[in-house]
Structures are given as C-alpha cells and as structure tokens.
Design a protein around this motif. Structure first.
Motif, PDB file in Angstrom:
ATOM      1  N   ILE A  31      -6.373   7.682   8.296  1.00  0.00           N
ATOM      2  CA  ILE A  31      -5.088   7.176   7.819  1.00  0.00           C
ATOM      3  C   ILE A  31      -3.996   7.773   8.695  1.00  0.00           C
ATOM      4  CG2 ILE A  31      -3.468   7.142   5.885  1.00  0.00           C
ATOM      5  CD1 ILE A  31      -5.942   7.032   4.037  1.00  0.00           C
ATOM      6  N   THR A  32      -3.139   6.922   9.237  1.00  0.00           N
ATOM      7  CA  THR A  32      -2.078   7.369  10.148  1.00  0.00           C
ATOM      8  C   THR A  32      -0.694   7.343   9.513  1.00  0.00           C
ATOM      9  OG1 THR A  32      -1.942   5.122  11.062  1.00  0.00           O
ATOM     10  CG2 THR A  32      -3.379   6.689  12.201  1.00  0.00           C
ATOM     11  N   ILE A  48       1.388   1.440   4.794  1.00  0.00           N
ATOM     12  CA  ILE A  48       0.255   2.362   4.873  1.00  0.00           C
ATOM     13  C   ILE A  48      -0.577   1.868   6.045  1.00  0.00           C
ATOM     14  CG2 ILE A  48      -1.826   3.199   3.720  1.00  0.00           C
ATOM     15  CD1 ILE A  48      -0.301   2.598   1.051  1.00  0.00           C
ATOM     16  N   SER A  49      -0.936   2.775   6.961  1.00  0.00           N
ATOM     17  CA  SER A  49      -1.698   2.349   8.136  1.00  0.00           C
ATOM     18  C   SER A  49      -2.859   3.295   8.404  1.00  0.00           C
ATOM     19  CB  SER A  49      -0.784   2.245   9.358  1.00  0.00           C
ATOM     20  OG  SER A  49      -0.190   3.490   9.645  1.00  0.00           O
ATOM     21  N   TRP A  50      -3.820   2.785   9.147  1.00  0.00           N
ATOM     22  CA  TRP A  50      -5.006   3.548   9.511  1.00  0.00           C
ATOM     23  C   TRP A  50      -5.501   3.049  10.860  1.00  0.00           C
ATOM     24  CZ3 TRP A  50      -4.356   0.223   5.504  1.00  0.00           C
ATOM     25  CH2 TRP A  50      -5.027  -0.983   5.559  1.00  0.00           C
ATOM     26  N   ASP A  51      -6.298   3.879  11.518  1.00  0.00           N
ATOM     27  CA  ASP A  51      -6.854   3.540  12.828  1.00  0.00           C
ATOM     28  C   ASP A  51      -8.032   2.595  12.617  1.00  0.00           C
ATOM     29  OD1 ASP A  51      -7.950   3.333  15.323  1.00  0.00           O
ATOM     30  OD2 ASP A  51      -8.353   5.472  15.553  1.00  0.00           O
ATOM     31  N   ALA A  52      -7.807   1.334  12.937  1.00  0.00           N
ATOM     32  CA  ALA A  52      -8.839   0.315  12.741  1.00  0.00           C
ATOM     33  C   ALA A  52      -9.589  -0.018  14.027  1.00  0.00           C
ATOM     34  CB  ALA A  52      -8.202  -0.949  12.167  1.00  0.00           C
ATOM     35  N   SER A  53      -9.409   0.793  15.069  1.00  0.00           N
ATOM     36  CA  SER A  53     -10.013   0.475  16.369  1.00  0.00           C
ATOM     37  C   SER A  53     -11.539   0.363  16.309  1.00  0.00           C
ATOM     38  CB  SER A  53      -9.593   1.498  17.425  1.00  0.00           C
ATOM     39  OG  SER A  53     -10.003   2.803  17.066  1.00  0.00           O
ATOM     40  N   ARG A  61     -13.409  -5.508   2.715  1.00  0.00           N
ATOM     41  CA  ARG A  61     -12.139  -5.550   2.002  1.00  0.00           C
ATOM     42  C   ARG A  61     -12.165  -4.413   0.997  1.00  0.00           C
ATOM     43  NH1 ARG A  61      -9.827  -9.670   4.152  1.00  0.00           N
ATOM     44  NH2 ARG A  61      -8.024  -9.897   2.820  1.00  0.00           N
ATOM     45  N   ALA A  62     -11.031  -3.746   0.832  1.00  0.00           N
ATOM     46  CA  ALA A  62     -11.006  -2.558  -0.011  1.00  0.00           C
ATOM     47  C   ALA A  62      -9.647  -2.400  -0.681  1.00  0.00           C
ATOM     48  CB  ALA A  62     -11.299  -1.317   0.837  1.00  0.00           C
ATOM     49  N   PRO A  63      -9.625  -1.673  -1.801  1.00  0.00           N
ATOM     50  CA  PRO A  63      -8.349  -1.336  -2.428  1.00  0.00           C
ATOM     51  C   PRO A  63      -7.770  -0.066  -1.818  1.00  0.00           C
ATOM     52  CG  PRO A  63     -10.132  -0.588  -3.813  1.00  0.00           C
ATOM     53  CD  PRO A  63     -10.763  -1.292  -2.625  1.00  0.00           C
ATOM     54  N   ILE A  64      -6.478   0.123  -2.022  1.00  0.00           N
ATOM     55  CA  ILE A  64      -5.809   1.362  -1.613  1.00  0.00           C
ATOM     56  C   ILE A  64      -5.207   1.973  -2.860  1.00  0.00           C
ATOM     57  CG2 ILE A  64      -3.929   2.363  -0.268  1.00  0.00           C
ATOM     58  CD1 ILE A  64      -4.500   0.273   1.849  1.00  0.00           C
ATOM     59  N   PHE A  65      -5.490   3.260  -3.057  1.00  0.00           N
ATOM     60  CA  PHE A  65      -5.049   3.958  -4.260  1.00  0.00           C
ATOM     61  C   PHE A  65      -4.051   5.062  -3.943  1.00  0.00           C
ATOM     62  CE2 PHE A  65      -9.408   2.560  -5.327  1.00  0.00           C
ATOM     63  CZ  PHE A  65      -9.102   1.745  -6.405  1.00  0.00           C
ATOM     64  N   LEU A  66      -3.165   5.315  -4.891  1.00  0.00           N
ATOM     65  CA  LEU A  66      -2.263   6.455  -4.846  1.00  0.00           C
ATOM     66  C   LEU A  66      -2.877   7.555  -5.696  1.00  0.00           C
ATOM     67  CD1 LEU A  66       0.560   7.527  -3.981  1.00  0.00           C
ATOM     68  CD2 LEU A  66       1.418   6.644  -6.166  1.00  0.00           C
ATOM     69  N   GLY A  67      -2.778   8.770  -5.230  1.00  0.00           N
ATOM     70  CA  GLY A  67      -3.270   9.910  -5.988  1.00  0.00           C
ATOM     71  C   GLY A  67      -2.464  11.129  -5.627  1.00  0.00           C
ATOM     72  N   PHE A  68      -2.880  12.273  -6.124  1.00  0.00           N
ATOM     73  CA  PHE A  68      -2.241  13.528  -5.754  1.00  0.00           C
ATOM     74  C   PHE A  68      -3.269  14.641  -5.806  1.00  0.00           C
ATOM     75  CE2 PHE A  68      -1.662  13.142 -10.322  1.00  0.00           C
ATOM     76  CZ  PHE A  68      -1.962  14.407 -10.811  1.00  0.00           C
ATOM     77  N   VAL A  69      -3.021  15.672  -5.009  1.00  0.00           N
ATOM     78  CA  VAL A  69      -3.925  16.819  -4.941  1.00  0.00           C
ATOM     79  C   VAL A  69      -3.109  18.071  -5.215  1.00  0.00           C
ATOM     80  CG1 VAL A  69      -5.474  18.166  -3.481  1.00  0.00           C
ATOM     81  CG2 VAL A  69      -5.416  15.679  -3.258  1.00  0.00           C
ATOM     82  N   SER A 115     -13.619   4.354   2.556  1.00  0.00           N
ATOM     83  CA  SER A 115     -13.618   4.959   3.884  1.00  0.00           C
ATOM     84  C   SER A 115     -13.912   6.444   3.830  1.00  0.00           C
ATOM     85  CB  SER A 115     -12.270   4.747   4.577  1.00  0.00           C
ATOM     86  OG  SER A 115     -11.283   5.590   4.004  1.00  0.00           O
ATOM     87  N   GLY A 116     -13.676   7.038   2.669  1.00  0.00           N
ATOM     88  CA  GLY A 116     -13.864   8.475   2.542  1.00  0.00           C
ATOM     89  C   GLY A 116     -12.699   9.274   3.075  1.00  0.00           C
ATOM     90  N   ASN A 117     -11.641   8.609   3.489  1.00  0.00           N
ATOM     91  CA  ASN A 117     -10.488   9.314   4.049  1.00  0.00           C
ATOM     92  C   ASN A 117      -9.279   9.195   3.143  1.00  0.00           C
ATOM     93  OD1 ASN A 117     -11.704  10.255   6.382  1.00  0.00           O
ATOM     94  ND2 ASN A 117     -11.288   8.378   7.480  1.00  0.00           N
ATOM     95  N   ILE A 118      -8.509  10.270   3.124  1.00  0.00           N
ATOM     96  CA  ILE A 118      -7.234  10.268   2.414  1.00  0.00           C
ATOM     97  C   ILE A 118      -6.149  10.688   3.396  1.00  0.00           C
ATOM     98  CG2 ILE A 118      -8.261  10.761   0.161  1.00  0.00           C
ATOM     99  CD1 ILE A 118      -7.253  13.674   0.502  1.00  0.00           C
TER     100      ILE A 118
END
Length: 126
Positions: A31-32, A48-53, A61-69, A115-118
């Motif tokens: 995620i960039t 919201i962007s990510w490296d799709a190269s 196709r996937a959802p994007i979620f908001l969260g907090f840590v 993706s396993g990435n936040i």
C-alpha cells in the motif's frame, strides 16, 4: 479416533496453507497511500493506492477496510461491516473513497483484503 482425524485434518490444513503461501505467483501489493503521518478529514475524498506492478492482468477483486492498531497490539480492528470500497480490482492500483464519520484517531490503517498488507498508521480527524 477423534485425535487421529484431528491430526490428519490439521496436517492437511498446514500443507494447504504452506502451498498457498509458497506459490511463486502470489503477489502482496504494498500500500502506497495513505502514508505514515497523513491526515485525512471525515467526509473528504481520498485515494487509496498500492503497487499493482506485479498484478497486471490479475482479475482478483477485493474489499478495502478501515481499521486501527493500538500500540502494543497486533489487532487491526478492521471494520468489516462497513468497507471503504468493495469489489475493487486489485490490478487497478488505486481507488477513491469518501472518509466515513469515525472517531478521530492517529492510528488508523487501511487493508487491501486478501493481500495481507496494511498501510502505515495515519490520522483521521473531524
């Protein structure tokens, strides 16, 4: 009997998980945006962007979620009941969202589900 079946099931599950994680074509787009320290306002439109190269031609196709840590926690507190976006093409590399009315925090994250990435932590204020 039960313990034998349980052991067999766990072995099969572990083998399947190992095969998936070791798949040579599995991509984990970084995620960039948002970046660490970004400040977003409730009601604003953000990208919201990510490296799709590595995902060119991928039809996932996937959802994007908001969260907090919270500090010292591994829990991402993802709001799975209210995704920021749904059915997003992972190969697109970005999506524009409207920031929902949430409590002000400086430890929000976004997650590209599957993706396993936040993202790094960022701030949302009113």
């Amino acid at each position: 009997m039960f313990s034998t079946k349980l052991a067999a099931a766990l072995t099969l599950l572990f083998a399947a998980a190992s095969a998936v994680s070791a798949h040579p074509n599995a991509a984990r787009p970084q995620i960039t945006s948002p970046k660490a320290g970004d400040v977003w306002t409730v009601g604003s439109t953000q990208t919201i962007s990510w490296d799709a190269s590595a995902l060119q031609g991928d039809q996932t196709r996937a959802p994007i979620f908001l969260g907090f840590v919270e500090d010292g926690s591994l829990n991402e507190h993802l709001d799975v009941d209210h995704p920021l976006a749904t059915n997003v093409s992972t190969a697109a590399g970005s999506v524009t969202v409207t920031i929902p009315d949430v409590v002000a925090r400086d430890n929000y994250i976004v997650a590209l589900f599957g993706s396993g990435n936040i993202s790094p932590k960022f701030t949302i204020h009113n």
